[in-house]
Design a protein around this motif. Structure first.
Motif, PDB file in Angstrom:
ATOM      1  N   ASN A  80      70.299  70.385  32.115  1.00 56.17           N
ATOM      2  CA  ASN A  80      71.088  70.642  33.326  1.00 56.17           C
ATOM      3  C   ASN A  80      69.785  70.622  34.266  1.00 56.17           C
ATOM      4  OD1 ASN A  80      73.627  70.747  32.537  1.00 56.17           O
ATOM      5  ND2 ASN A  80      73.600  72.880  32.258  1.00 56.17           N
ATOM      6  N   GLN A  81      68.600  70.447  33.859  1.00 55.69           N
ATOM      7  CA  GLN A  81      67.673  70.412  34.838  1.00 55.69           C
ATOM      8  C   GLN A  81      67.307  68.983  35.556  1.00 55.69           C
ATOM      9  OE1 GLN A  81      63.777  71.744  33.145  1.00 55.69           O
ATOM     10  NE2 GLN A  81      64.988  73.698  32.287  1.00 55.69           N
ATOM     11  N   GLN A  82      67.653  68.871  36.855  1.00 52.75           N
ATOM     12  CA  GLN A  82      67.544  67.465  37.653  1.00 52.75           C
ATOM     13  C   GLN A  82      66.368  66.604  37.434  1.00 52.75           C
ATOM     14  OE1 GLN A  82      68.266  67.789  41.691  1.00 52.75           O
ATOM     15  NE2 GLN A  82      69.336  66.027  41.759  1.00 52.75           N
ATOM     16  N   HIS A  83      66.512  65.641  37.073  1.00 53.57           N
ATOM     17  CA  HIS A  83      65.398  64.555  36.760  1.00 53.57           C
ATOM     18  C   HIS A  83      64.611  64.850  35.435  1.00 53.57           C
ATOM     19  CE1 HIS A  83      66.085  62.627  40.468  1.00 53.57           C
ATOM     20  NE2 HIS A  83      65.954  63.895  41.278  1.00 53.57           N
ATOM     21  N   HIS A  84      65.225  65.686  34.593  1.00 53.57           N
ATOM     22  CA  HIS A  84      64.557  65.882  32.991  1.00 53.57           C
ATOM     23  C   HIS A  84      65.183  64.583  32.513  1.00 53.57           C
ATOM     24  CE1 HIS A  84      63.940  67.174  29.043  1.00 53.57           C
ATOM     25  NE2 HIS A  84      63.163  67.895  29.397  1.00 53.57           N
ATOM     26  N   PRO A  85      64.638  64.007  31.561  1.00 51.19           N
ATOM     27  CA  PRO A  85      64.988  62.874  30.896  1.00 51.19           C
ATOM     28  C   PRO A  85      66.253  63.112  30.054  1.00 51.19           C
ATOM     29  CG  PRO A  85      62.980  63.455  29.872  1.00 51.19           C
ATOM     30  CD  PRO A  85      63.326  64.269  31.025  1.00 51.19           C
ATOM     31  N   LEU A  86      66.569  64.283  29.645  1.00 52.00           N
ATOM     32  CA  LEU A  86      67.811  64.543  28.946  1.00 52.00           C
ATOM     33  C   LEU A  86      69.122  64.680  29.917  1.00 52.00           C
ATOM     34  CD1 LEU A  86      66.977  67.236  26.183  1.00 52.00           C
ATOM     35  CD2 LEU A  86      66.962  64.793  25.980  1.00 52.00           C
ATOM     36  N   ARG A 300      61.522  60.955  37.663  1.00 55.83           N
ATOM     37  CA  ARG A 300      61.962  61.391  38.906  1.00 55.83           C
ATOM     38  C   ARG A 300      62.537  60.081  39.699  1.00 55.83           C
ATOM     39  NH1 ARG A 300      57.692  65.428  39.709  1.00 55.83           N
ATOM     40  NH2 ARG A 300      58.411  67.257  38.831  1.00 55.83           N
ATOM     41  N   VAL A 301      63.627  59.551  39.421  1.00 54.22           N
ATOM     42  CA  VAL A 301      63.924  58.446  40.001  1.00 54.22           C
ATOM     43  C   VAL A 301      65.265  58.584  40.921  1.00 54.22           C
ATOM     44  CG1 VAL A 301      63.043  57.067  37.940  1.00 54.22           C
ATOM     45  CG2 VAL A 301      65.334  58.049  38.029  1.00 54.22           C
TER      46      VAL A 301
END
Length: 407
Positions: A80-86, A300-301
């Motif tokens: 649920n962490q924005q921009h983490h690969p998962l 961070r895309v």
């Protein structure tokens, strides 16, 4: 969820399922540079102690086996962490299901649950799935128990019964799951799973099929609280075909071309780390827990579907140490040792291998020799640093596992 058919395809578990009716929930039972103390190995306490976890209190008993290392991961919710690969993988899967499966009123067919508590009852994790009381998957050596009635979920399937009972027939569940396991670049005691479930009524499954009105979901057979009726061959083949199509479309989307009453359905489970490691060329599962900006900024895309190829951080040299000891006469499992090493060494530990076993011809005592590979993900380790950690592992193994050191 009652499972009547199970096959394994890669890392995908495929079930033909039916929600149980009339089932009631009964009561079931470091810092490098300073030597870690053996007391840091486990958060377990004597009977009567209480563990505070995610805002709730749980009494401790002889089933409690949570390590401080594992407890430090509870609530991190990498997915649920924005921009983490998962998070990127989760969002891509959600996008696919929202676009491909639309309900009658133009709304997404599948609902998504990604913030369910990882603390579940043993009933939810095992009994609701009809896992027998003596099944080896319940062993303390393979699971993290809060106490005799609660645990950290070993799979997101622990929530199926509750969601199906709430009337849902198409949903995705995403969350962190916990299993005691070996230590290498592919395994970690915490990983993230995405599970999909879909149910079909008789009308939904057989509509458009020649003579479909005469077909049935289940054979005429007996049913008990422990076993459901047998699915008909026609229903089984149709559901298998639908699941195959669903997974094929999902894989193509990600990688490109390369039991309810009177219902039947499928369920699949995917490990997010395994997908991300393949999709983004991430070589070591420990990296997902890194807070190093050099790792995080690569994901961070602006578009979740943008191609990302992980650029490795500098490969720092490994420091290797062996440890040998005589095993106690009983109550030793390899996962206990792996858990101890992971807790004391933390993410400095890249790999632990059992490289030798020996049984003394006279005493019949068994000796194990493990090779521990230490490697920092962000800098070079010194022999002195590693020696302190390794010595702490030796001391803790003697004190907590009852082994007799050969060092």
């Amino acid at each position: 969820m009652i499972c009547s058919t199970l096959r394994r395809v890669g890392h995908v578990h495929i079930y033909l399922v039916r929600k149980a009716s009339g089932v009631s929930k009964g009561h079931h039972q470091q810092t490098v540079g300073s030597r870690p103390a053996a007391s840091e190995f486990a958060a377990r306490g004597a009977s009567g102690n209480v563990l505070e976890l995610l805002g709730k209190s749980y009494p401790q008993d002889n089933y409690s086996n949570l390590s401080r290392k594992v407890l430090s991961r509870v609530g991190r919710n990498l997915h649920n962490q924005q921009h983490h690969p998962l998070w990127l993988i989760k969002e891509r899967v959600k996008e696919h299901f929202y676009q491909q499966y639309v309900g009658r009123f133009g709304t997404p067919l599948f609902s998504v649950y990604d913030d369910l508590s990882p603390v579940v009852t043993t009933w939810q994790n095992f009994d609701s799935l009809l896992i027998p009381a003596d099944h080896p998957s319940r062993k303390k050596g393979d699971n993290y128990y809060v106490n005799g009635t609660h645990m950290l979920r070993a799979h997101t399937s622990a929530h199926q019964w509750d969601l199906l009972r709430a009337g849902l027939d198409a949903f995705l569940v995403v969350g962190d799951v916990y299993r005691r396991d070996q230590i290498d670049s592919q395994h970690y005691p915490v990983f993230h799973q995405l599970e999909g479930v879909r149910l079909f009524s008789k009308h939904e499954l057989f509509t458009g099929i020649k003579d479909g009105e005469s077909l049935q979901l289940f054979e005429q057979s007996s049913r008990s609280a422990y076993k459901q009726e047998t699915h008909t061959m026609e229903a089984t083949k149709l559901v298998e075909f639908d699941l195959k199509q669903t997974l094929t479309r999902l894989v193509t989307h990600l990688f490109g071309d390369a039991g309810a009453q009177d219902q039947i359905g499928w369920a699949f489970g995917l490990g997010l780390e395994r997908l991300a490691m393949i999709l983004y060329d991430i070589p070591d599962i420990r990296l997902f827990w890194s807070e190093d900006e050099r790792f995080l900024k690569q994901f961070r895309v602006s578009d979740i579907n943008q191609k990302v190829k992980f650029q490795p951080l500098s490969k720092y040299p490994a420091v290797i140490n062996d440890i040998s000891f005589w095993l106690p006469s009983e109550n030793y499992t390899e996962n206990d040792f792996y858990d101890l090493v992971r807790t004391i060494g933390g993410d400095l530990v890249e790999k632990v291998e059992l490289i030798d076993k020996f049984e003394h011809p006279k005493t019949h005592k068994t000796s194990h020799c493990y090779r521990i590979t230490y490697r920092h993900m962000e800098r070079t380790l010194s022999q002195r640093e590693v020696r302190r950690v390794h010595q702490a592992v030796q001391e803790a193994a003697v004190q907590l596992l009852g082994v007799e050191g050969r060092f």
